[in-house]
Structures are given as structure tokens and as C-alpha cells.
Motif scaffolding. Structure first.
Motif, PDB file in Angstrom:
ATOM      1  N   GLU A  70       3.343  -2.536   6.857  1.00 15.28           N
ATOM      2  CA  GLU A  70       3.095  -1.452   5.909  1.00 15.28           C
ATOM      3  C   GLU A  70       4.258  -1.314   4.928  1.00 15.28           C
ATOM      4  OE1 GLU A  70       0.268   0.125   5.586  1.00 15.28           O
ATOM      5  OE2 GLU A  70      -0.563  -0.983   7.288  1.00 15.28           O
ATOM      6  N   LYS A  89       5.177  -1.898   0.178  1.00 17.58           N
ATOM      7  CA  LYS A  89       6.023  -1.152  -0.761  1.00 17.58           C
ATOM      8  C   LYS A  89       7.226  -1.975  -1.211  1.00 17.58           C
ATOM      9  CE  LYS A  89       3.973   2.954  -0.764  1.00 17.58           C
ATOM     10  NZ  LYS A  89       3.506   3.644  -2.001  1.00 17.58           N
ATOM     11  N   THR A 122      10.170   3.775   5.907  1.00 17.53           N
ATOM     12  CA  THR A 122       8.836   3.909   5.329  1.00 17.53           C
ATOM     13  C   THR A 122       8.495   5.377   5.063  1.00 17.53           C
ATOM     14  OG1 THR A 122       7.860   3.907   7.556  1.00 17.53           O
ATOM     15  CG2 THR A 122       7.954   1.810   6.399  1.00 17.53           C
ATOM     16  N   ALA A 123       9.016   6.270   5.911  1.00 20.81           N
ATOM     17  CA  ALA A 123       8.755   7.699   5.723  1.00 20.81           C
ATOM     18  C   ALA A 123       9.315   8.176   4.390  1.00 20.81           C
ATOM     19  CB  ALA A 123       9.354   8.502   6.870  1.00 20.81           C
ATOM     20  N   GLY A 150       7.014   7.398   1.613  1.00 23.06           N
ATOM     21  CA  GLY A 150       5.688   8.004   1.651  1.00 23.06           C
ATOM     22  C   GLY A 150       4.621   7.096   2.220  1.00 23.06           C
ATOM     23  N   VAL A 151       5.025   6.119   3.046  1.00 25.74           N
ATOM     24  CA  VAL A 151       4.065   5.186   3.644  1.00 25.74           C
ATOM     25  C   VAL A 151       3.333   5.862   4.801  1.00 25.74           C
ATOM     26  CG1 VAL A 151       3.788   3.010   4.887  1.00 25.74           C
ATOM     27  CG2 VAL A 151       5.393   3.160   2.984  1.00 25.74           C
ATOM     28  N   SER A 152       2.026   5.749   4.832  1.00 23.84           N
ATOM     29  CA  SER A 152       1.218   6.302   5.906  1.00 23.84           C
ATOM     30  C   SER A 152       0.951   5.217   6.950  1.00 23.84           C
ATOM     31  CB  SER A 152      -0.107   6.840   5.354  1.00 23.84           C
ATOM     32  OG  SER A 152      -0.908   7.337   6.397  1.00 23.84           O
ATOM     33  N   LEU A 153       1.412   5.422   8.169  1.00 31.96           N
ATOM     34  CA  LEU A 153       1.239   4.430   9.223  1.00 31.96           C
ATOM     35  C   LEU A 153      -0.067   4.669   9.982  1.00 31.96           C
ATOM     36  CD1 LEU A 153       4.868   4.382  10.675  1.00 31.96           C
ATOM     37  CD2 LEU A 153       3.832   2.709   9.127  1.00 31.96           C
ATOM     38  N   PRO A 154      -0.711   3.601  10.430  1.00 29.41           N
ATOM     39  CA  PRO A 154      -1.957   3.755  11.189  1.00 29.41           C
ATOM     40  C   PRO A 154      -1.699   4.379  12.552  1.00 29.41           C
ATOM     41  CG  PRO A 154      -1.217   1.479  11.254  1.00 29.41           C
ATOM     42  CD  PRO A 154      -0.323   2.181  10.275  1.00 29.41           C
ATOM     43  N   ALA A 155      -2.709   5.026  13.107  1.00 26.75           N
ATOM     44  CA  ALA A 155      -2.590   5.582  14.453  1.00 26.75           C
ATOM     45  C   ALA A 155      -2.594   4.428  15.452  1.00 26.75           C
ATOM     46  CB  ALA A 155      -3.751   6.530  14.733  1.00 26.75           C
ATOM     47  N   LYS A 184      10.545   2.755  10.557  1.00 23.53           N
ATOM     48  CA  LYS A 184       9.709   3.945  10.391  1.00 23.53           C
ATOM     49  C   LYS A 184      10.413   4.974   9.506  1.00 23.53           C
ATOM     50  CE  LYS A 184       7.631   5.797  13.984  1.00 23.53           C
ATOM     51  NZ  LYS A 184       7.389   6.228  15.393  1.00 23.53           N
TER      52      LYS A 184
END
Length: 246
Positions: free
Chosen positions: A47, A51, A98-99, A102-107, A95
Motif C-alpha cells: 500500500e 504512494k 503510511t498513516a 493518509g493510506v488506508s490499510l485493508p482489514a 504503518k
């Protein structure tokens, strides 16, 4: 345990009690757990790559960690403990990066995985996350395992090449994508065929890097006359690609 990653497996199907190579069940479980930890790292790294974020040191760790799970590379159970913890540490660092983007990580459960406090606990976790978990579609399961074992070979070549100063971010980028994909349930047979073919391309790139590293460091091999007699005393048998180690 279950291991079918070499051509010498018991009955030609897989070692389930002990490896014919001598691998013990606890080592097999720890190797599977390390792969699982690397998959968690891969989910975040894949992910992040969207970016434009990719970290070379993380890539090099990935190569070394995955390479260590190949048959006959390392049977020391304690060796895998720091690698598992390091994979989780790098996952958390990625993590955080990426936070901020603004990266959205999968569940995914692998993103919450915390290593057990002792070796016995880690072995138990490894048994719970064995890489031979059955997929309802046998063909998908077969391709998924082919890709995972193929990645181990890619990582080995990439690690050898990196030791000789050769590196290409695209190799790790493929591993991140494929490892992350192996956790998904929604990919069809065609998607897995594509991932398997892409594994071949990544392997060719890794071998190209290794060739450049070897020939750039030691020159191109040429036919050479060598003695074929014997001498009294000990000897060292050299095999594989570890010329730098030698």
C-alpha cells in the motif's frame, strides 16, 4: 508439520512428521510464522508503494528473511526469533509512515499479529498460520503455494545479488504484492496465473542482478584447467552462489 518445497519430500507429496532433510517440526512452524510476519509487512509495504514509498533497508531484510526459510538454509530454531520480531517491527514502522500519508490499510489479521513471548509460543503460532492452509479451489491453492515457494527462490537470488551490491526495487515490489495477495480470498484462477507468471519475471530480474554482481566482481568464467587428482587431508566443498562468503 508440512513441507513440500523440494524434490525429496516423503512419498513425493510432502513431509508431515519430520523433514527427510532433517528439518524438525518446530523449525517448519517458525519458518511458516516468519512468512506470515513478512506477509503482514508486505500488506503495508504494498500500500505504501502506491504512494511512492519504498524503503531499501526493508527490502533487503525481506530478502534475507524469506531466504532463510528455504530448505537446508537454516535449521536453527533460535535464528528465526529475531527475524520474526524484526518483520513486525518494520511493519509497525511502515504503518506509521503510511498513516502520515493518509493510506488506508485493508482489514487483515496479519496487521495485528504480535509474536509470542517464548519459543514454544512462537511455534504454536506458526502451526496456526501454516502456509498449506487449504483453499476451497484446489487450483488456486496450488498456484498460491507455487507463488509462495517461487518467492523464496527469488528472495535467495536477490539476497545473493544484494551482497554483491546489486539491487532493484522492482523485485521487492513484486514480493510485497504477491505476499499481500496470498492473504486475499477474492482472487480468481486467472489472477493467480498472472501472479505466477510475474514471479518468473521477478526471478529473471533477480538472476540478472546476481549475474551482474558475480561477473562484475569476479569476472566472466572461462574454461580453466584444474587438477583432478586427490591430496591427503581435509577439504572445503564450495557450492551455490556464496562466493563473497568464501
Amino acid at each position: 508439520m508440512f513441507c513440500n518445497q523440494c524434490e525429496q519430500t516423503a512419498k513425493g507429496t510432502g513431509c508431515t512428521q519430520i523433514g527427510v532433510c532433517g528439518k524438525q517440526p518446530d523449525v517448519a512452524a517458525l519458518q511458516d510464522l516468519l512468512i506470515y510476519a513478512c506477509q503482514g509487512l508486505s500488506v503495508v509495504a504494498f500500500e505504501a508503494a502506491k504512494k511512492g514509498v519504498q524503503d531499501k533497508e526493508t527490502d533487503l531484510f525481506l530478502y534475507k528473511a524469506v531466504f532463510s526459510t528455504l530448505t537446508n538454509v537454516n535449521f536453527d530454531a533460535a535464528r528465526f526469533v529475531p527475524l520474526i520480531h524484526k518483520a513486525v517491527e518494520l511493519r509497525e514502522c511502515m504503518k506509521a509512515r503510511t498513516a502520515s500519508l493518509g493510506v488506508s490499510l485493508p482489514a487483515c489479521d496479519c496487521l495485528k499479529f504480535t509474536p509470542a513471548a517464548d519459543l514454544a509460543g512462537l511455534v504454536k503460532q506458526g502451526e496456526e498460520h501454516a502456509i498449506n492452509a487449504v483453499d476451497p479451489n484446489a487450483d488456486v491453492q496450488s498456484l498460491k503455494q507455487t507463488v509462495i515457494y517461487g518467492i523464496k527462490g527469488v528472495a535467495a537470488y536477490a539476497d545473493h545479488a544484494a551482497l554483491l551490491g546489486q539491487y532493484d526495487a522492482s523485485v521487492a515490489a513484486y514480493i510485497y504484492e504477491a505476499f499481500a495477495s496470498a492473504l486475499r480470498k477474492d482472487l480468481d484462477l486467472g489472477a493467480w496465473v498472472a501472479l505466477a507468471m510475474a514471479c518468473g519475471k521477478a526471478n529473471l530480474k533477480a538472476m540478472e542482478l546476481l549475474d551482474a554482481g558475480n561477473t562484475g566482481t569476479y569476472g566472466h568464467p572461462v574454461p580453466t584447467a584444474v587438477p583432478i587428482g586427490h591430496r591427503k587431508g581435509k577439504c572445503i566443498l564450495v557450492s551455490g552462489h556464496d562466493l563473497k562468503d568464501l
